[in-house]
Scaffold this motif. Structure first.
Motif, short mmCIF file in Angstrom:
data_model
loop_
_atom_site.label_atom_id
_atom_site.label_comp_id
_atom_site.label_asym_id
_atom_site.label_seq_id
_atom_site.Cartn_x
_atom_site.Cartn_y
_atom_site.Cartn_z
N HIS A 546 0.81 -1.22 0.00
CA HIS A 546 0.00 0.00 0.00
C HIS A 546 0.84 1.28 0.00
N TYR A 547 2.17 1.15 -0.12
CA TYR A 547 3.03 2.33 -0.05
C TYR A 547 3.81 2.54 -1.34
N ARG A 548 4.30 3.76 -1.49
CA ARG A 548 5.22 4.09 -2.57
C ARG A 548 6.65 4.04 -2.04
N ILE A 549 7.60 4.27 -2.95
CA ILE A 549 9.01 4.32 -2.59
C ILE A 549 9.58 5.65 -3.05
N LYS A 550 10.32 6.30 -2.14
CA LYS A 550 11.02 7.54 -2.50
C LYS A 550 12.51 7.27 -2.53
N LEU A 551 13.15 7.67 -3.63
CA LEU A 551 14.59 7.49 -3.82
C LEU A 551 15.21 8.87 -3.99
N GLU A 552 16.18 9.20 -3.13
CA GLU A 552 16.86 10.49 -3.18
C GLU A 552 18.33 10.27 -3.48
N VAL A 553 18.86 11.01 -4.44
CA VAL A 553 20.28 10.97 -4.75
C VAL A 553 20.98 11.97 -3.83
N LEU A 554 21.84 11.46 -2.96
CA LEU A 554 22.54 12.32 -2.00
C LEU A 554 23.79 12.92 -2.60
N SER A 555 24.50 12.17 -3.41
CA SER A 555 25.68 12.69 -4.10
C SER A 555 25.83 11.93 -5.40
N SER A 556 26.36 12.61 -6.41
CA SER A 556 26.53 11.99 -7.72
C SER A 556 27.81 12.53 -8.35
N ASP A 557 28.69 11.62 -8.72
CA ASP A 557 29.91 11.96 -9.43
C ASP A 557 30.02 11.02 -10.61
N LEU A 558 29.34 11.39 -11.70
CA LEU A 558 29.29 10.61 -12.93
C LEU A 558 29.66 11.52 -14.09
N PRO A 559 30.02 10.96 -15.24
CA PRO A 559 30.30 11.82 -16.40
C PRO A 559 29.12 12.72 -16.72
N ALA A 560 29.41 13.95 -17.11
CA ALA A 560 28.37 14.94 -17.37
C ALA A 560 27.63 14.62 -18.66
N GLU A 561 26.49 15.27 -18.84
CA GLU A 561 25.69 15.12 -20.05
C GLU A 561 26.47 15.59 -21.28
N VAL A 562 26.18 14.96 -22.41
CA VAL A 562 26.71 15.37 -23.69
C VAL A 562 25.54 15.74 -24.59
N SER A 563 25.51 17.00 -25.00
CA SER A 563 24.39 17.51 -25.82
C SER A 563 23.05 17.26 -25.14
N GLY A 564 23.04 17.47 -23.80
CA GLY A 564 21.81 17.34 -23.05
C GLY A 564 21.38 15.92 -22.77
N GLN A 565 22.24 14.93 -23.06
CA GLN A 565 21.88 13.53 -22.86
C GLN A 565 22.90 12.84 -21.96
N CYS A 566 22.41 11.95 -21.05
CA CYS A 566 23.28 11.06 -20.29
C CYS A 566 23.61 9.88 -21.18
N SER A 567 24.76 9.90 -21.84
CA SER A 567 25.04 8.89 -22.86
C SER A 567 26.17 7.95 -22.49
N ARG A 568 26.95 8.26 -21.44
CA ARG A 568 28.07 7.38 -21.08
C ARG A 568 27.71 6.58 -19.84
N ASP A 569 28.13 7.01 -18.67
CA ASP A 569 27.76 6.34 -17.42
C ASP A 569 26.57 7.08 -16.81
N TYR A 570 25.53 6.35 -16.47
CA TYR A 570 24.34 6.99 -15.94
C TYR A 570 23.51 5.98 -15.17
N VAL A 571 22.54 6.49 -14.44
CA VAL A 571 21.60 5.66 -13.67
C VAL A 571 20.20 5.90 -14.23
N SER A 572 19.48 4.84 -14.55
CA SER A 572 18.10 4.95 -15.02
C SER A 572 17.17 4.32 -13.99
#
Length: 1052
Positions: A546-572
């Motif tokens: 009966h419940y939902r799940i909340k996921l919060e990103v506390l810190s992120s150090d991943l390769p930056a977007e390229v042309s507005g897209q996460c195309s290398r290392d990313y989390v989906s």
């Protein structure tokens, strides 16, 4: 544009606040605010979803009393982080404008607890167009700068709430808050109940703590308890005043506390008390002045640890009864097993210890005399010492467990424990982390190393973690557990075993359970660089249904977007169990994946969420930290679909998530469709609606359905659609229509069109039935279109495959009824129009069904002019079923009647009906007499016909056949006669036949042979006379029949 944006067009934002806080709307920008004695919330626009880009807001907060200051405390804050807060920021000024001295500048997750030096505090918030996060929330009130968190409260009989500064996120360092609580009436006492508490825990509460004290009438202060950790407890004062002191150091800042306080009558002294390692106290009502008469007090003391016992010591005692039997006023102590430990009175100061984790203290007084009462100290005593840990060697030759010392009890010792686990026979070590509960990002940690040394780390885990699987690349794995003397939590529990599989996918897929408290997820090897070209670690989060799940990103150090897209290392992130589930959009970034330094928040639609980490190459980034929990999150949930739609004269589409692809999961979407011209209606149509029905019954009780409301969502006129609807048409009676889609499981979904119109809803439909749409429902426009008077609607069902039968059933009906069909009529034709054979008629009585064999079926409904609401539902199903089951009829001596199906309506085309007429008496035959006949007429009866066989099957001798209007008679030579009505696909049929049938003995109980001989002799005489007349008259007579097919029949 985000890659998933084109798929999911409809998204509405619900902008409110944390469920754990007082619900309030965002504070409007550019406002003058007044600080009162009670705390008020100030919230950035858009919180907790996200603030707007390129925004400037200010708030001027003023304390009405010149002797007071404005106190400001951060509840929650997440503003785009940047060096020197150069992007988005909040400036706080010590005055009434931005020209006053600046007290602080906030960005990231910075927190403040400050006060103005005067009556005014000025806040200015600025954002650019780069990145928007959830924003901030503050509490503000008027108070004293020197003692900003010291206040006096008046307690009534109603519960009031007291929270620590910064609760529920975290309190502040170096606090000294003093809250004085006084009952509204001096004859009352006070009760103080912690409802939530998270104060830095330690063995003696030597760091952060809450102290509860009783203030006697003369001003004397008696300590009731000192509290830290996470155990909630309750306390009662002896008199009508109480003091609560909250002190913190400069080190660790936990969530804080929330408590209720209220006044209670003096005789209300029944309470459950929690015994911890710290000394706590029970005061008799009125202590130390005088207790009251006729008291019946009862305190149930429960140990915080189930393996502990209770120690009770009398610190002070002055009870009026001094008799040895303590017959009037007395204290009785009861053990865990309900046996009495002792009774005392007078000035005795006994000491007791229970044998289990419970103890009961009862205080009884009479009316005779009173004294000052007593003060009792209680605490828990552990039954044994927790063993120390060091370095241990373990062998993984079977599935075994290892846990931290004292698990699951909190152990406050500074220690470093090390276990080296070795597999046998060149195998590998695999570890499952069943539970970890230590301080997050503090001195406590659980580190897993690949090998016997600590040079190759696999994971550094802190906080609450469960469900992780790790595997060595060799025969050895090392586990190191380190703690300090506070906030140590339960510790850990892991299972370990050996495996021969050197690349097991199970150690890259984690099943994690979300609870009401935060747990944590770390990228592999965090905080070191994660491995490249990984197995795509997946984290499946589940919670209570009966419940939902909340996921919060506390810190992120991943390769930056390229042309507005996460195309290398990313989390989906996905809203379901699988990567085929709908991608889940963040409530603040509106993206389904993240990379770079983004810190999005995700809230699932249901109780499942899938997180996938995609990597490639050889990264140098450290990865991410995330936390998750379960809850309702009503104020933070952003629907993945739904919204407000405007209907115009042109048709527009509304689709379910992921359409036309299947969606796997559970979802709830609400669309409100409003006509742009309020003098018009909203029309909803569609041919694509496919949702599986999970149970038999009405659509409103299905787990997947579409609720259509004639107006707002709570309008009384509603209908539900479910299952597979080949054609859907609905129309409102006003300018508003609301759709509520509830769906779960795997389904294709819907694609519907909406527009505005003044025209009545058309009701001439064509439905194509094929292998992809073999079943569905026909629902006559009902309440959602209002009254349906003097309307004629039709439905043409077309089939590509006529080898299957088509079952049509009236499953629900609310139309005007009449036995003579003078009211509403539902007509079913075996063909493509009203000129086709009519094979069924329904006039509101019963719930009939029809089995069709033709390629087309035409259904019409004619409503009378009565101004009433009516509706009906037809279901249809194409299936490989037998059209007609042979009917057996028993022939008796008296005549019985046999009618073709639907008589006097038409029999069906391309069909075969059969009957077996039989008698059970040996020596009897079956006789039929055709009373009326309406069979398609043709030469030789080659089209439709009735065949009569001298036996039960077609292989029996053919006695004859007929068609047209013929009314022959047949007699069998045995006990069975078979009848077969066979029709072709021509458009012409008829009403069928009506026959009488009966049985007759072969001799008929008389001389049948004589009768037959007499009949033959008579026939010969007639023939002779006829021949003579013919010769004499010489007028040839020829019997001729024109235009009529030959009919053969026989009577025996």
């Amino acid at each position: 544009m985000d890659w998933c944006h084109w798929k999911y067009t409809f998204c509405c934002l619900m902008i409110q606040v944390y469920t754990s806080l007082h619900i309030t709307s965002a504070t409007q920008c550019n406002q003058n605010l007044t600080a009162a004695e009670s705390k008020t919330l100030l919230t950035s626009p858009g919180y907790p979803i996200k603030y707007e880009p390129s925004q400037t807001c200010w708030w001027l907060i003023r304390a009405p009393l010149s002797s007071k200051n404005v106190i400001l405390e951060t509840v929650d804050s997440l503003i785009e982080h940047s060096s020197s807060c150069s992007n988005d920021y909040l400036n706080i000024y010590n005055g009434d404008s931005s020209s006053a001295p600046r007290l602080n500048t906030l960005c990231g997750d910075s927190r403040v607890f400050l006060a103005s030096t005067g009556q005014n505090l000025y806040l200015e918030f600025r954002s650019n167009g780069n990145l928007e996060t959830r924003g901030f929330q503050f509490r503000y009130y008027q108070g004293s700068r020197t003692t900003p968190c010291s206040t006096t409260y008046s307690a009534t009989r109603d519960k009031k709430v007291l929270t620590s500064p910064g609760y529920p996120v975290s309190y502040y360092p170096s606090l000294s808050c003093e809250y004085t609580i006084q009952a509204w009436n001096s004859s009352y006492r006070l009760q103080f109940d912690f409802t939530d508490i998270d104060i830095q825990s330690s063995q003696t509460c030597s760091y952060d703590k809450v102290t509860i004290e009783d203030i006697a009438a003369g001003g004397a202060v008696q300590t009731l308890s000192t509290v830290c950790g996470r155990q909630t407890a309750s306390f009662q004062s002896g008199g009508y005043r109480m003091k609560v002191t909250f002190t913190t150091d400069a080190a660790k800042n936990n969530h804080g506390f929330s408590a209720n306080y209220r006044s209670v009558p003096k005789e209300d002294c029944t309470l459950i008390l929690l015994a911890t390692d710290m000394d706590s106290y029970i005061l008799s009502p009125g202590y130390p002045t005088s207790y009251y008469s006729n008291l019946h007090c009862k305190w149930n003391i429960v140990a915080a640890d189930h393996d502990a016992v209770i120690e009770l010591e009398t610190v002070d005692s002055n009870i009026a009864d001094n008799t040895p039997s303590c017959s009037s006023d007395r204290v009785t102590v009861t053990n865990s097993d309900k046996t009495e430990l002792g009774t005392f009175c007078g000035t005795s100061k006994p000491r007791y210890q229970s044998t289990g984790p419970n103890m009961t203290v009862a205080f009884t007084t009479d009316r005779t005399s009173q004294s000052t009462g007593f003060r009792l100290r209680y605490k828990q005593i552990l039954s044994g010492n927790i063993p120390a840990c060091g370095t241990q060697s373990l062998t993984a030759n079977a599935t075994k467990h290892v846990s931290s010392p004292g698990y699951p009890k909190e152990d406050f010792r500074r220690q470093t424990c090390r276990w080296t686990i070795t597999a046998l026979n060149q195998r590998f070590v695999r570890i499952y982390l069943l539970d970890l509960d230590v301080e997050f990002n503090g001195a406590d940690s659980l580190k897993i190393y690949d090998g016997a040394s600590t040079s190759n780390i696999l994971a550094t885990l802190t906080g609450r973690v469960n469900g992780y699987c790790l595997q060595s690349t060799g025969r050895v794995m090392t586990v190191v557990y380190q703690t300090d003397d506070s906030n140590n939590g339960r510790g850990f529990n892991i299972s370990y075993s050996q495996t021969s599989d050197d690349n097991d996918d199970s150690c890259s897929s984690y099943g994690l359970t979300a609870s009401s408290t935060y747990s944590y997820i770390f990228s592999p090897r965090y905080p070191l660089s994660y491995p490249g070209n990984s197995e795509k670690p997946t984290y499946t989060l589940t919670s209570n249904y009966h419940y939902r799940i909340k996921l919060e990103v506390l810190s992120s150090d991943l390769p930056a977007e390229v042309s507005g897209q996460c195309s290398r290392d990313y989390v989906s992130v996905y809203d379901g169990y699988q990567a085929t589930s709908m991608p889940l959009k963040s409530i603040n970034t509106q993206k389904c994946r993240f990379c770079g330094t983004e810190r999005p928040t995700f809230v699932s639609t249901n109780n499942v969420m899938l997180v996938v980490f995609h990597t490639q190459g050889t990264p140098t980034n450290t990865g991410f930290q995330m936390r998750y929990k379960s809850g309702a999150f009503t104020d933070e949930y952003v629907s993945q679909c739904g919204g407000s739609l405007t209907a115009t004269d042109s048709a527009q589409s509304v689709t379910s998530p992921n359409y036309p692809n299947s969606y796997d999961g559970k979802i709830r979407c609400t669309w409100t469709i409003t006509a742009s011209d309020r003098s018009k209606y909203v029309r909803l149509t569609g041919t694509e609606f496919q949702f599986d029905s999970t149970v038999v019954g009405e659509c409103q009780y299905q787990s997947s359905n579409l609720k259509i409301s004639d107006g707002s969502s709570d309008a009384p006129n509603t209908v539900w659609e479910c299952g597979n609807v080949t054609l859907l048409r609905r129309q409102s009676t006003s300018y508003v229509m609301t759709l509520l889609l509830r769906a779960e499981g795997t389904y294709r979904g819907m694609n519907l069109q909406y527009l505005q119109t003044r025209d009545p809803l058309p009701c001439d439909y064509t439905i194509n039935i094929n292998d992809n749409a073999r079943s569905g429902n026909i629902i006559f426009p009902g309440d959602v279109e209002g009254y349906s008077r003097s309307r004629s609607c039709s439905w043409l069902l077309r089939r590509a495959d006529s080898t299957k039968t088509l079952d049509i059933t009236v499953t629900k009906s609310d139309i005007t009824t009449s036995e003579s069909c003078t009211g509403d009529k539902l007509m079913i034709y075996d063909g493509s129009s009203r000129s086709s054979p009519l094979i069924g008629r329904f006039c509101g009585i019963g719930l009939p069904s029809f089995r069709m064999t033709g390629r087309n079926v035409f259904i019409t409904f004619v409503a009378t002019s009565q101004p009433v609401s009516r509706t009906f539902t037809l279901s249809y199903l194409a299936a490989d079923r037998t059209f007609w089951n042979r009917v057996n009829k028993y022939a008796q001596r008296r005549e019985s009647t046999l009618l073709t199906p639907n008589y006097p309506l038409h029999y069906q085309r391309n069909a075969e009906y059969s009957w077996d007429l039989y008698t059970v008496t040996i020596g009897e035959n079956v006789i039929i007499k055709v009373v009326t006949s309406d069979i398609e007429e043709s030469d030789g009866c080659v089209n439709d016909r009735v065949q009569v066989h001298d036996g039960a099957s077609k292989s029996s001798k053919l006695l004859g056949q007929w068609c047209g209007k013929d009314t022959p008679t047949f007699r069998s030579s045995r006990q069975h006669m078979g009848l077969y009505l066979i029709s072709n696909e021509n458009d012409v049929t008829g009403a069928g036949f009506k026959i009488n049938f009966y049985s007759l003995k072969e001799d008929n109980d008389s001389n049948v042979g004589a009768i037959v001989g007499g009949v033959i002799g008579a026939l010969l005489a007639v023939c002779l006379i006829g021949a003579i007349v013919f010769i004499v008259v010489k007028k040839p007579f020829r019997r001729r029949r024109r235009g009529k097919p030959a009919t053969t029949y026989a009577v025996k």
